[in-house]
Design a protein around this motif. Structure first.
Motif, PDB file in Angstrom:
ATOM      1  N   VAL A   1       0.836  -1.200   0.000  1.00  0.00           N
ATOM      2  CA  VAL A   1       0.000   0.000   0.000  1.00  0.00           C
ATOM      3  C   VAL A   1       0.874   1.255   0.000  1.00  0.00           C
ATOM      4  N   ALA A   2       1.959   1.256   0.771  1.00  0.00           N
ATOM      5  CA  ALA A   2       2.846   2.421   0.801  1.00  0.00           C
ATOM      6  C   ALA A   2       3.492   2.654  -0.553  1.00  0.00           C
ATOM      7  N   ARG A   3       3.946   1.576  -1.207  1.00  0.00           N
ATOM      8  CA  ARG A   3       4.545   1.730  -2.540  1.00  0.00           C
ATOM      9  C   ARG A   3       3.541   2.310  -3.528  1.00  0.00           C
ATOM     10  N   THR A   4       2.347   1.734  -3.511  1.00  0.00           N
ATOM     11  CA  THR A   4       1.327   2.170  -4.458  1.00  0.00           C
ATOM     12  C   THR A   4       0.923   3.617  -4.197  1.00  0.00           C
ATOM     13  N   ALA A   5       0.699   3.967  -2.935  1.00  0.00           N
ATOM     14  CA  ALA A   5       0.298   5.340  -2.620  1.00  0.00           C
ATOM     15  C   ALA A   5       1.396   6.327  -2.990  1.00  0.00           C
ATOM     16  N   SER A   6       2.650   5.945  -2.812  1.00  0.00           N
ATOM     17  CA  SER A   6       3.752   6.818  -3.229  1.00  0.00           C
ATOM     18  C   SER A   6       3.698   7.068  -4.729  1.00  0.00           C
ATOM     19  N   ASN A   7       3.495   6.009  -5.491  1.00  0.00           N
ATOM     20  CA  ASN A   7       3.409   6.171  -6.945  1.00  0.00           C
ATOM     21  C   ASN A   7       2.222   7.026  -7.357  1.00  0.00           C
ATOM     22  N   MET A   8       1.092   6.803  -6.717  1.00  0.00           N
ATOM     23  CA  MET A   8      -0.112   7.501  -7.144  1.00  0.00           C
ATOM     24  C   MET A   8      -0.060   8.992  -6.786  1.00  0.00           C
TER      25      MET A   8
ATOM     26  N   HIS B   1       2.647   3.166   9.646  1.00  0.00           N
ATOM     27  CA  HIS B   1       3.957   2.647   9.261  1.00  0.00           C
ATOM     28  C   HIS B   1       4.739   3.547   8.310  1.00  0.00           C
ATOM     29  N   ARG B   2       4.061   4.408   7.537  1.00  0.00           N
ATOM     30  CA  ARG B   2       4.734   5.274   6.583  1.00  0.00           C
ATOM     31  C   ARG B   2       4.129   6.678   6.660  1.00  0.00           C
ATOM     32  N   PRO B   3       4.356   7.388   7.775  1.00  0.00           N
ATOM     33  CA  PRO B   3       3.701   8.686   7.963  1.00  0.00           C
ATOM     34  C   PRO B   3       4.053   9.699   6.878  1.00  0.00           C
ATOM     35  N   GLU B   4       5.245   9.612   6.284  1.00  0.00           N
ATOM     36  CA  GLU B   4       5.603  10.557   5.223  1.00  0.00           C
ATOM     37  C   GLU B   4       4.726  10.336   3.989  1.00  0.00           C
ATOM     38  N   VAL B   5       4.455   9.076   3.667  1.00  0.00           N
ATOM     39  CA  VAL B   5       3.550   8.785   2.556  1.00  0.00           C
ATOM     40  C   VAL B   5       2.141   9.253   2.906  1.00  0.00           C
ATOM     41  N   TYR B   6       1.739   9.042   4.160  1.00  0.00           N
ATOM     42  CA  TYR B   6       0.392   9.420   4.572  1.00  0.00           C
ATOM     43  C   TYR B   6       0.175  10.925   4.472  1.00  0.00           C
ATOM     44  N   ALA B   7       1.219  11.705   4.756  1.00  0.00           N
ATOM     45  CA  ALA B   7       1.096  13.160   4.628  1.00  0.00           C
ATOM     46  C   ALA B   7       0.794  13.543   3.179  1.00  0.00           C
ATOM     47  N   ARG B   8       1.426  12.860   2.244  1.00  0.00           N
ATOM     48  CA  ARG B   8       1.146  13.134   0.833  1.00  0.00           C
ATOM     49  C   ARG B   8      -0.269  12.712   0.458  1.00  0.00           C
ATOM     50  N   VAL B   9      -0.702  11.587   1.002  1.00  0.00           N
ATOM     51  CA  VAL B   9      -2.066  11.122   0.737  1.00  0.00           C
ATOM     52  C   VAL B   9      -3.078  12.124   1.276  1.00  0.00           C
ATOM     53  N   LYS B  10      -2.891  12.585   2.505  1.00  0.00           N
ATOM     54  CA  LYS B  10      -3.847  13.525   3.098  1.00  0.00           C
ATOM     55  C   LYS B  10      -3.956  14.802   2.267  1.00  0.00           C
ATOM     56  N   LYS B  11      -2.828  15.288   1.776  1.00  0.00           N
ATOM     57  CA  LYS B  11      -2.871  16.490   0.950  1.00  0.00           C
ATOM     58  C   LYS B  11      -3.642  16.234  -0.343  1.00  0.00           C
ATOM     59  N   ALA B  12      -3.381  15.086  -0.967  1.00  0.00           N
ATOM     60  CA  ALA B  12      -4.075  14.764  -2.211  1.00  0.00           C
ATOM     61  C   ALA B  12      -5.566  14.554  -1.981  1.00  0.00           C
ATOM     62  N   VAL B  13      -5.934  13.987  -0.820  1.00  0.00           N
ATOM     63  CA  VAL B  13      -7.355  13.849  -0.494  1.00  0.00           C
ATOM     64  C   VAL B  13      -7.984  15.228  -0.333  1.00  0.00           C
ATOM     65  N   ALA B  14      -7.301  16.117   0.358  1.00  0.00           N
ATOM     66  CA  ALA B  14      -7.823  17.478   0.553  1.00  0.00           C
ATOM     67  C   ALA B  14      -7.996  18.199  -0.771  1.00  0.00           C
ATOM     68  N   ASP B  15      -7.144  17.881  -1.743  1.00  0.00           N
ATOM     69  CA  ASP B  15      -7.240  18.496  -3.072  1.00  0.00           C
ATOM     70  C   ASP B  15      -8.321  17.858  -3.931  1.00  0.00           C
ATOM     71  N   GLY B  16      -8.939  16.779  -3.453  1.00  0.00           N
ATOM     72  CA  GLY B  16      -9.994  16.113  -4.201  1.00  0.00           C
ATOM     73  C   GLY B  16      -9.493  15.193  -5.292  1.00  0.00           C
TER      74      GLY B  16
ATOM     75  N   GLY C   1       0.284  -1.627  -7.182  1.00  0.00           N
ATOM     76  CA  GLY C   1       1.000  -0.946  -8.253  1.00  0.00           C
ATOM     77  C   GLY C   1       0.239   0.260  -8.742  1.00  0.00           C
ATOM     78  N   GLY C   2      -1.034   0.074  -9.062  1.00  0.00           N
ATOM     79  CA  GLY C   2      -1.861   1.197  -9.455  1.00  0.00           C
ATOM     80  C   GLY C   2      -1.678   1.607 -10.901  1.00  0.00           C
ATOM     81  N   THR C   3      -2.084   2.824 -11.180  1.00  0.00           N
ATOM     82  CA  THR C   3      -2.068   3.373 -12.529  1.00  0.00           C
ATOM     83  C   THR C   3      -0.643   3.763 -12.904  1.00  0.00           C
ATOM     84  N   THR C   4      -0.309   3.635 -14.171  1.00  0.00           N
ATOM     85  CA  THR C   4       1.014   4.032 -14.650  1.00  0.00           C
ATOM     86  C   THR C   4       0.902   5.262 -15.545  1.00  0.00           C
ATOM     87  N   ARG C   5       2.044   5.899 -15.791  1.00  0.00           N
ATOM     88  CA  ARG C   5       2.027   7.073 -16.663  1.00  0.00           C
ATOM     89  C   ARG C   5       1.618   6.691 -18.079  1.00  0.00           C
TER      90      ARG C   5
END
Length: 1010
Positions: A279-286, A312-327, A469-473
């Motif tokens: 999940v951390a790898r995928t969220a980082s990529n997304m 377990h990966r608070p730095e990734v979670y911070a990026r997720v929270k920002k992206a959630v706030a951005d919709g 893995g999620g979506t790719t470029r």
């Protein structure tokens, strides 16, 4: 037209493979790589970054099964590359297999901040665009060497790699090249242009003008490419394609709402701890892809997975929270995990939404209306009511398209549950939750869509899933080209809510499907891994008890309510209801840990229950024995949800030997005859003057079948298993043992012991079956042939029961040859029926046969599925000792089935104290109304929450009395215990709250404390 078409198609494939794709990175330089291998389980990031490393070269084997290696990657961007786009290409030793089923990695900077994940279709890491030259590259890659359990290319072969205890330590991968490379974006775009047009062309009619227009343009583009100077001529080739790429789609084109997605199994061919990293790898990529493309939208379900990132990966979670706030990063589904929906009990299914929705609300301020279950193995008929009670109104799934017998008639429809609740439902016609935006997939969605002419849009979950893995470029780039392209459906990135809003506006009155959404596949998941299923059922029952007694103790004695412990335990149980854990389709590691977890939770819950009951019973030296009954119906003089002193409990009649061999058990209500084979040949209902068993047939009959499905070993049982079977009638021991008849048998490498008894004052034959199971690819059933003419039977599901036919008039009925029940199955004629109740089994089958000759009556046979022995993904599935409890209840009404099913799963407990009795905290004056939960409100207010439902399938009026709460201020709430503004207020009286319930209606009452 000659043979231009085939020539151009063949030419395109070779030029892409041999010239264009290699030219995407025209120049490169090696990076320096060092490695440290963590001993045992993964280590914290800080430890991995600080560990000593040693040099490692490409071509070096690395990675024991389930191991973790930390690669240190360093290098310098050449000065000559100034002004160009540069990225690293990091090959951990990837194979051509799909992402998620092999090695993976997460890239970190030296300070521990994550960069992005790595997998075989997403192995690049951006360096700069443009670079100035001389930039220093210094990264660490946390690489997991998860074994590829299907590396042989032959699926479903038994493997010992599914558990570290048996996997060995042989390296799984060979390190590939780790290099810095120039990215030629023009060539990359040309590759995507040609892939999109080539895939579209292949889907268009051979004699259609658009196909030939594209073919000619591709031919001109290939002519424009100098194969000795691809990078210098790519722009000219793109110019030749610009016209066909600019042609807009026709106005009537099907519209695909693309949703970035990575369906990540919370456990499957990997353990829970590895999903944390997936999940951390995928969220980082997304989150990185969201930054790179302003149109892209990504949706992720399963609150548990967000919680893992947070922990377990608070730095990734911070990026997720920002992206959630951005919709842009959309929490979807509103459930703790994407659970199985057949087997979880009523409260557990409700709590999936309670805990999932509450997490999204507390963490993100988000409450969605969509339930997101793309891969769940069928949907119970009680689910629509639960969805609506949780405040959701819409459902997405794809899995029903996997059905092997019948094609479901709709892609967009309203689904109606057992109580009449309806939810707007969509099945993506793309028929995958791992869409890669290929021309074939998009064309299939448009062709396959069953609502043509009345609706025009569907949803496509886009990205690599299952293992993450999620979506790719590349997928994003293809979607951009298909946004408005002649010959194709249109593709636009949208959130699930945006899609559903438009779909409902366009098609406000779609057709209705009533009843369960049965998956005609994966039926064996109702039986595989019996100990996991027992652990789930027991945990659900213990949680029901723990909440009831803890709430009662708090109200009566002021004892502290264990909010934190109950919250944590519920989340753990809900996690294990994930659709590859509870169904028994994960590797051995997952189920070994599940058994250990369930045992730990049982001990903790027993502790909570015992502490509350001791508080209620008073001083243990008092010498009075109280019997606590948690069931929602009274039994044997003990009030439901209360306790009484010294009732007579547990007495059974003594077996009497027969002259012909065997025994008779007769309590005046029921007469049971056990023959010399240990089989039950008569179950006679004295009051009705009626025999329950079919003439000449025997019940308590164990039947053994061969079980090698065509595919999906742990998941499937195919109908042909019934063609061959063996009745287990040989007996090694038959004797009276106390108040029971003991039967022992041996078969194959296995043994079975049964205890048969008839309690006093009941119409119930109790059976305890213990199997020491050592078979392979066998299916064990327990059969009861009943003298009942039933065209349908009732099977308990969440907050009620569902009826299924016993006949096979159509292919739809034939396909339901194995189905799910909870605590009971009931078959009946008007005025008389029989129930089979259980404490831990789910799978069963019910068949009917008209007897030829003799009386011409009908035999309805109910069989409980006990054990299987598949070899993939766990080659040792269910080997060992198992214990099952069943009860046959002749003369049973549906109400009897409900009551006996609860009693089989909620046993009474004895506690010594000074109290003479403990009055129930909650009482209901109508047997048809069942209390499913008694607890304190989750918000810590101290309010009492009571959830009830009508269990018989009829209208019911009931008065609910709650001791210690203010019934005058009672309110109806949703599952999250929020008042329902639109609901009629309950009728409050001096005695309590009066309710008028529809068939199977579920309600939640919240009452402030008095």
């Amino acid at each position: 037209m000659h043979d231009d078409r085939k020539l151009v198609e063949a030419r395109l494939e070779r030029v892409l493979r041999e010239r264009l794709r290699p030219a995407v990175h025209p120049v490169s330089t090696p990076l320096t790589v060092e490695v440290w291998t963590a001993p045992g389980e993964p280590v914290p990031v800080a430890e991995g970054l600080a560990a000593p490393t040693r040099p490692i070269a490409p071509g070096t084997p690395w990675g024991a099964p389930w191991g973790t290696s930390w690669f240190k990657v360093t290098g310098t961007v050449p000065a000559a590359w100034a002004g160009r786009t540069v990225e690293a290409v990091l090959d951990l030793g990837f194979t051509p297999r799909t992402p998620g089923f092999q090695c993976e990695g997460l890239v970190y900077r030296p300070d521990g901040t994550p960069v992005k994940g790595l997998h075989p279709r997403n192995a690049y890491v951006p360096v700069g665009s443009p670079v100035t030259g001389g930039e220093q590259v210094h990264w660490y890659v946390e690489a997991s060497s998860n074994p590829d359990l299907e590396a042989s290319g032959v699926p479903f072969q038994p493997t010992l790699l599914g558990d570290p205890a048996t996997a060995g330590d042989a390296p799984q991968y060979v390190l590939g090249e780790m290099r810095l490379a120039v990215l030629d974006e023009t060539v990359w775009d040309l590759v995507l242009d040609l892939e999109v047009l080539g895939e579209l062309m292949a889907e268009l009619p051979v004699d259609g003008a658009r196909r030939w227009e594209i073919l000619r343009a591709i031919g001109r583009a290939l002519d424009a490419v100098d194969l000795q100077d691809v990078n210098g001529t790519a722009a000219a080739a793109r110019d030749e394609l610009a016209g066909v790429l600019a042609a807009p789609a026709v106005p009537a084109a099907h519209r695909v709402s693309a949703v970035g997605h990575a369906h990540i199994d919370s456990a499957w061919l990997w353990p829970l701890r590895e999903t944390v990293r997936k999940v951390a790898r995928t969220a980082s990529n997304m989150t990185a892809l969201l930054d790179a493309d302003p149109d892209f939208v990504f949706a992720m379900s399963q609150a548990q997975q967000y919680a893992w990132i947070k922990e377990h990966r608070p730095e990734v979670y911070a990026r997720v929270k920002k992206a959630v706030a951005d919709g842009r990063f959309v929490p979807v589904g509103g459930m703790w995990v994407e659970s199985d929906t057949n087997m979880p009990g009523s409260e557990a299914m409700a709590r999936q939404f309670v805990h999932g929705k509450r997490f999204f609300l507390e963490e993100f301020g988000v409450e969605d209306s969509e339930v997101w279950l793309p891969d769940t193995f069928g949907f119970a008929a009680g689910l629509p009511q639960i969805i609506r009670a949780a405040g959701a109104t819409r459902l997405l799934t794809q899995k029903i398209s996997w059905s092997r017998t019948n094609s479901f008639p709709h892609h967009t429809f309203r689904w109606e549950g057992i109580d009449g609740s309806r939810v707007f439902t969509h099945f993506p016609p793309v028929d995958t939750y791992n869409c890669e935006v290929t021309g074939a997939q998009i064309a299939h969605a448009a062709r396959n869509f069953k609502e043509k002419g009345v609706a025009s849009r569907s949803l496509a979950p886009v990205g690599f899933g299952d293992g993450g893995g999620g979506t790719t470029r590349e997928m994003v780039a293809k979607a951009a080209r298909l946004r408005d392209l002649e010959g194709s459906a249109t593709v636009a990135w949208e959130s699930p809510a945006a899609f559903f809003d438009q779909a409902q506006a366009e098609y406000p009155e779609p057709p209705v499907w009533v009843g369960e959404l049965y998956l005609e596949l994966h039926r064996a998941t109702l039986t595989s891994q019996a100990q996991t299923k027992r652990g789930n059922r027991r945990s659900e029952s213990l949680l029901t008890e723990a909440e009831l007694w803890a709430a009662t103790a708090t109200v009566r004695t002021g004892a502290p309510y264990p909010y934190e412990a109950l919250d944590r335990i519920w989340k753990t149980v809900l996690l294990h209801q994930f659709h590859d854990i509870l169904p028994g389709s994960s590797i051995a590691w997952v189920h070994r840990e599940a058994r250990e977890t369930y045992a730990r939770l049982a001990g903790e819950l027993d502790g909570i229950i015992g502490e509350a009951q001791r508080a209620l019973a008073g001083d243990a030296s008092g010498g009075t024995e109280l019997v606590f009954n948690p069931a929602p119906h009274a039994r044997d003089g003990v009030a439901a949800g209360g306790a009484a002193a010294r009732p007579a409990l547990g007495d059974t009649v003594v077996p009497v030997p027969r002259d012909e061999g065997g025994y008779v058990l007769d309590n005046g209500l029921l007469r049971v005859v056990v023959d010399a084979r240990g089989l039950v040949i008569s179950v006679y209902d004295h009051a009705a003057g009626r025999e329950a068993l079919a003439p000449g047939q025997a019940a308590n009959l164990l039947q053994l079948h061969p079980d090698l499905p065509n595919q999906w070993d742990a998941w499937d049982v195919d109908a042909f298993y019934r063609n061959v079977g063996t009745d287990l009638t040989d007996v090694t021991v038959l004797r009276a043992e106390g108040a029971a008849v003991r039967v022992e048998r041996a078969f194959g490498a296995s043994r079975v012991t049964q205890l048969l008894s008839v309690p006093v004052d009941t119409k119930r034959l109790d059976l305890v079956t213990e199997v020491d199971w050592h078979e392979t690819e066998r299916f064990l059933k327990l059969a009861f042939p009943l003298d009942v003419k039933a065209d349908r039977y009732a099977s308990e599901t969440q907050f009620g029961h569902v009826y299924r036919p016993t006949h096979q008039n159509t292919s739809w009925e034939w396909a339901r040859f194995e189905a799910c029940n909870h605590r009971f199955v009931h078959v009946g004629e008007p005025g008389w029926g029989v129930a089979l109740v259980n404490d831990a089994t789910y799978g069963h089958d019910v068949t009917r046969e008209v007897r030829t000759g003799g009386d011409g009556g009908t035999t309805t046979t109910v069989r409980a599925s006990l054990l299987r022995a598949p070899r993939f993904p766990d080659p040792e599935t269910d080997q060992g000792v198992h214990r099952f409890r069943h009860a046959l209840v002749p003369g049973a009404t549906i109400g009897d089935a409900v009551r006996e099913g609860h009693h089989a799963n909620l046993p009474v407990r004895r506690v010594t104290g000074t109290a003479a009795e403990v009055a129930p905290l909650v009482s209901v004056d109508q047997d048809a109304v069942v209390v499913s939960a008694t607890k304190l409100a989750d918000d810590g207010s101290g309010d009492l929450v009571v959830r009830l439902y009508e269990a018989h399938g009829a209208r019911a009026r009931a008065t609910v009395r709650v001791d210690g709460a203010d019934a005058g201020r009672a309110v109806l709430t949703d599952l999250l215990e929020r008042p329902l503004a639109a609901a009629e207020p309950p009728v409050r009286t001096a005695d309590g709250v009066e309710l008028a319930l529809r068939p199977f209606q579920m309600v939640t009452l919240r009452l402030p404390r008095a």
